[in-house]
Write a protein that holds these residues in place. Structure first.
Motif, mmCIF file in Angstrom:
data_model
loop_
_atom_site.group_PDB
_atom_site.id
_atom_site.type_symbol
_atom_site.label_atom_id
_atom_site.label_comp_id
_atom_site.label_asym_id
_atom_site.label_seq_id
_atom_site.Cartn_x
_atom_site.Cartn_y
_atom_site.Cartn_z
ATOM 1 N N THR A 256 4.433 -5.045 25.004
ATOM 2 C CA THR A 256 3.290 -5.984 25.311
ATOM 3 C C THR A 256 3.330 -7.115 24.548
ATOM 4 O O THR A 256 2.473 -8.324 24.419
ATOM 5 N N HIS A 257 4.290 -7.103 23.449
ATOM 6 C CA HIS A 257 4.285 -8.130 22.239
ATOM 7 C C HIS A 257 2.825 -8.358 21.505
ATOM 8 O O HIS A 257 2.554 -9.549 21.203
ATOM 9 N N ASN A 258 1.999 -7.143 21.524
ATOM 10 C CA ASN A 258 0.775 -7.485 20.994
ATOM 11 C C ASN A 258 0.691 -6.870 19.595
ATOM 12 O O ASN A 258 1.290 -5.854 19.167
ATOM 13 N N LYS A 259 0.297 -7.777 18.517
ATOM 14 C CA LYS A 259 0.488 -7.689 17.337
ATOM 15 C C LYS A 259 -0.447 -6.431 16.692
ATOM 16 O O LYS A 259 -0.138 -5.818 15.937
ATOM 17 N N THR A 260 -1.542 -6.150 17.475
ATOM 18 C CA THR A 260 -2.186 -4.861 17.271
ATOM 19 C C THR A 260 -1.675 -3.860 17.310
ATOM 20 O O THR A 260 -1.580 -2.666 16.358
ATOM 21 N N ALA A 261 -0.771 -3.626 18.390
ATOM 22 C CA ALA A 261 0.137 -2.477 18.803
ATOM 23 C C ALA A 261 1.163 -2.277 17.667
ATOM 24 O O ALA A 261 1.117 -0.958 17.398
ATOM 25 N N PHE A 262 1.794 -3.292 17.288
ATOM 26 C CA PHE A 262 2.709 -3.140 16.184
ATOM 27 C C PHE A 262 2.190 -2.417 14.759
ATOM 28 O O PHE A 262 2.537 -1.691 14.057
ATOM 29 N N PHE A 263 0.939 -3.026 14.442
ATOM 30 C CA PHE A 263 0.170 -2.667 13.317
ATOM 31 C C PHE A 263 -0.243 -1.186 13.359
ATOM 32 O O PHE A 263 -0.094 -0.459 12.559
ATOM 33 N N ILE A 264 -1.070 -0.759 14.666
ATOM 34 C CA ILE A 264 -1.378 0.621 14.655
ATOM 35 C C ILE A 264 -0.034 1.509 14.700
ATOM 36 O O ILE A 264 -0.253 2.634 13.977
ATOM 37 N N VAL A 265 0.933 1.390 15.294
ATOM 38 C CA VAL A 265 2.111 2.141 15.314
ATOM 39 C C VAL A 265 2.835 2.389 13.829
ATOM 40 O O VAL A 265 2.760 3.355 13.469
ATOM 41 N N SER A 266 2.957 1.339 13.138
ATOM 42 C CA SER A 266 3.356 1.310 11.808
ATOM 43 C C SER A 266 2.128 1.948 10.885
ATOM 44 O O SER A 266 2.580 2.827 9.767
ATOM 45 N N LEU A 267 1.080 1.662 11.222
ATOM 46 C CA LEU A 267 -0.096 2.446 10.399
ATOM 47 C C LEU A 267 -0.103 3.859 10.288
ATOM 48 O O LEU A 267 -0.166 4.744 9.391
ATOM 49 N N ILE A 268 0.076 4.508 11.668
ATOM 50 C CA ILE A 268 0.192 5.876 12.007
ATOM 51 C C ILE A 268 1.376 6.493 11.070
ATOM 52 O O ILE A 268 1.320 7.542 10.626
ATOM 53 N N SER A 269 2.469 5.546 11.260
ATOM 54 C CA SER A 269 3.782 6.202 10.483
ATOM 55 C C SER A 269 3.454 6.180 8.887
ATOM 56 O O SER A 269 3.890 7.156 8.526
ATOM 57 N N LEU A 270 2.752 5.441 8.496
ATOM 58 C CA LEU A 270 2.615 5.190 7.108
ATOM 59 C C LEU A 270 1.667 6.263 6.618
ATOM 60 O O LEU A 270 2.114 7.129 5.795
ATOM 61 N N ILE A 271 0.584 6.598 7.546
ATOM 62 C CA ILE A 271 -0.124 7.718 7.105
ATOM 63 C C ILE A 271 0.371 9.011 7.221
ATOM 64 O O ILE A 271 0.197 9.986 6.483
ATOM 65 N N ALA A 272 1.088 9.348 8.406
ATOM 66 C CA ALA A 272 1.870 10.417 8.611
ATOM 67 C C ALA A 272 2.921 10.775 7.475
ATOM 68 O O ALA A 272 2.951 11.997 6.889
ATOM 69 N N ASN A 273 3.681 9.906 6.966
ATOM 70 C CA ASN A 273 4.364 10.211 6.018
ATOM 71 C C ASN A 273 4.118 10.136 4.581
ATOM 72 O O ASN A 273 4.519 10.935 3.835
ATOM 73 N N ALA A 274 2.867 9.450 4.455
ATOM 74 C CA ALA A 274 2.057 9.636 3.106
ATOM 75 C C ALA A 274 1.391 10.752 3.009
ATOM 76 O O ALA A 274 1.599 11.589 1.775
ATOM 77 N N ALA A 275 0.925 11.561 4.146
ATOM 78 C CA ALA A 275 0.193 12.734 3.888
ATOM 79 C C ALA A 275 1.420 13.942 3.858
ATOM 80 O O ALA A 275 0.979 14.798 2.973
ATOM 81 N N LEU A 276 2.656 13.849 4.470
ATOM 82 C CA LEU A 276 3.725 14.727 4.275
ATOM 83 C C LEU A 276 3.984 14.889 2.814
ATOM 84 O O LEU A 276 4.178 15.664 2.058
ATOM 85 N N ALA A 277 4.161 13.631 2.117
ATOM 86 C CA ALA A 277 4.825 13.539 0.738
ATOM 87 C C ALA A 277 3.659 14.184 -0.210
ATOM 88 O O ALA A 277 3.827 14.741 -1.132
ATOM 89 N N ILE A 278 2.376 13.812 -0.038
ATOM 90 C CA ILE A 278 1.253 14.378 -0.605
ATOM 91 C C ILE A 278 1.197 15.831 -0.591
ATOM 92 O O ILE A 278 1.171 16.600 -1.584
ATOM 93 N N TYR A 279 1.214 16.344 0.658
ATOM 94 C CA TYR A 279 1.416 17.991 0.897
ATOM 95 C C TYR A 279 2.427 18.501 0.115
ATOM 96 O O TYR A 279 2.586 19.272 -0.253
ATOM 97 N N GLN A 280 3.866 17.844 0.357
ATOM 98 C CA GLN A 280 5.289 18.473 -0.056
ATOM 99 C C GLN A 280 5.049 18.497 -1.478
ATOM 100 O O GLN A 280 5.379 19.373 -2.362
ATOM 101 N N TYR A 281 4.400 17.477 -2.380
ATOM 102 C CA TYR A 281 4.501 17.258 -3.799
ATOM 103 C C TYR A 281 3.446 18.346 -4.052
ATOM 104 O O TYR A 281 3.816 18.928 -5.173
ATOM 105 N N SER A 282 2.214 18.501 -3.630
ATOM 106 C CA SER A 282 1.285 19.735 -3.843
ATOM 107 C C SER A 282 1.843 21.144 -4.119
ATOM 108 O O SER A 282 1.800 21.909 -4.935
ATOM 109 N N LYS A 283 2.849 21.306 -2.825
ATOM 110 C CA LYS A 283 3.608 22.757 -3.069
ATOM 111 C C LYS A 283 4.381 22.556 -3.851
ATOM 112 O O LYS A 283 4.498 23.895 -4.616
#
Length: 311
Positions: A256-283
């Protein structure tokens, strides 16, 4: 598809499903025996290199397949498949730590290359969109967010020294420490990368391609995600190099070339990978593990189930 893509017709969904099933089917063919793997990932690309790609992927063609990036990506994906086959069918390699570490190195370089591309798109300053290498793209904070997510995905790669070859006749390369948490984080990141950098092709090289290796990982052969990923990626790139007009002319599904779509998709990506890094570091910290030498998830059911099924 709402905010992500323009309306997809019934025929379009049929083509999407065909691409998905074809990738899965050829992946299964490629892993079934040594000789089918050699046919698909050595003999066929050799023929295409000599007789087809010099025309369909010629430098400067209007579909963008003639760039050095596409040629390098093609052969790097094929090299990964060939190396994994060497591991699967040469027992002497399976005992060498450097040979087991190489899949992780190949994977990390592939992710790093894509992260650099996200950062590069940001530097173009295409705040209202533009065409780069015959592909529409748009610059924004989403490139930085997803580039960082990719780097986090790299540092959470773990347990490569636990790679082994399955006991069944397919002799798959099994990586038990690569459990579902990392796979999902990778999928989200990689989809965001394709959405950001190969936007109007991302329904295929993002959604369909990722599903084609993730579905087998969960429902056909658990523990073999990287093998599935390498083979389906190589198959897709070979197809694109051979039929470069597919995503632009034959079955286009533009974003759709919608800037909001690009932002949301990358935000989800960043949150998912940050959560994984924190969880893995804790283990790692809690269990006093070495993230390079040790397997992190040996205490999980996901890890144990893979061992039961394949050792």
């Amino acid at each position: 598809m709402g905010i992500l893509y323009e309306k997809i017709t019934f025929e379009g969904w049929g083509i999407f499903l065909f691409v998905l099933l074809a990738l899965m089917a050829f992946n299964e063919l490629g892993r079934s025996t040594k000789w089918t793997g050699i046919l698909l990932f050595i003999i066929v690309p050799t023929f295409l290199t000599i007789y087809v790609w010099p025309t369909t992927a010629a430098p400067g063609n209007k579909y963008g397949t003639g760039t050095w990036f596409n040629w390098v990506k093609t052969y790097s994906a094929l090299a990964g498949c060939i190396w994994f086959m060497a591991l699967r069918y040469m027992p002497s390699l399976q005992k060498k730590k450097w040979a087991l570490a190489l899949p992780a190195v190949i994977l990390a370089l592939n992710i790093f290359e894509a992260s650099i591309r996200d950062f590069q798109i940001f530097t173009y300053g295409l705040t209202n969109g533009g065409v780069v290498d015959n592909l529409w793209t748009i610059s924004g904070p989403w490139n930085i967010m997803n580039g960082i997510a990719g780097l986090l995905n790299i540092i959470t790669i773990c347990g490569c020294y636990g790679i082994f070859i399955s006991k069944d006749k397919t002799k798959d390369m099994i990586w038990p420490d690569m459990i579902w948490t990392w796979i999902i984080a990778y999928d989200v990141w990689n989809f965001a990368y394709t959405y950001n950098c190969i936007s109007d092709h991302s329904i295929y090289c993002g959604a369909a391609l990722l599903l084609s290796c993730t579905i087998p990982t969960f429902f056909i052969k658990r523990g073999a995600w990287l093998q599935h990923r390498a083979q389906t990626l190589a198959l897709w790139i070979m197809f694109v190099m051979t039929v470069p007009q597919f995503a632009d002319r034959i079955a286009p599904v533009p974003t759709t070339h919608n800037k909001t779509a690009f932002f949301i998709v990358s935000l989800i990506s960043l949150i998912a990978n940050a959560a994984l890094a924190i969880y893995q570091y804790s283990k790692i910290r809690r269990n006093k593990l070495n993230p390079i030498k040790d397997e992190i998830y040996k205490d999980t059911n996901a890890y144990k189930n893979v061992l039961v099924e394949n050792k």
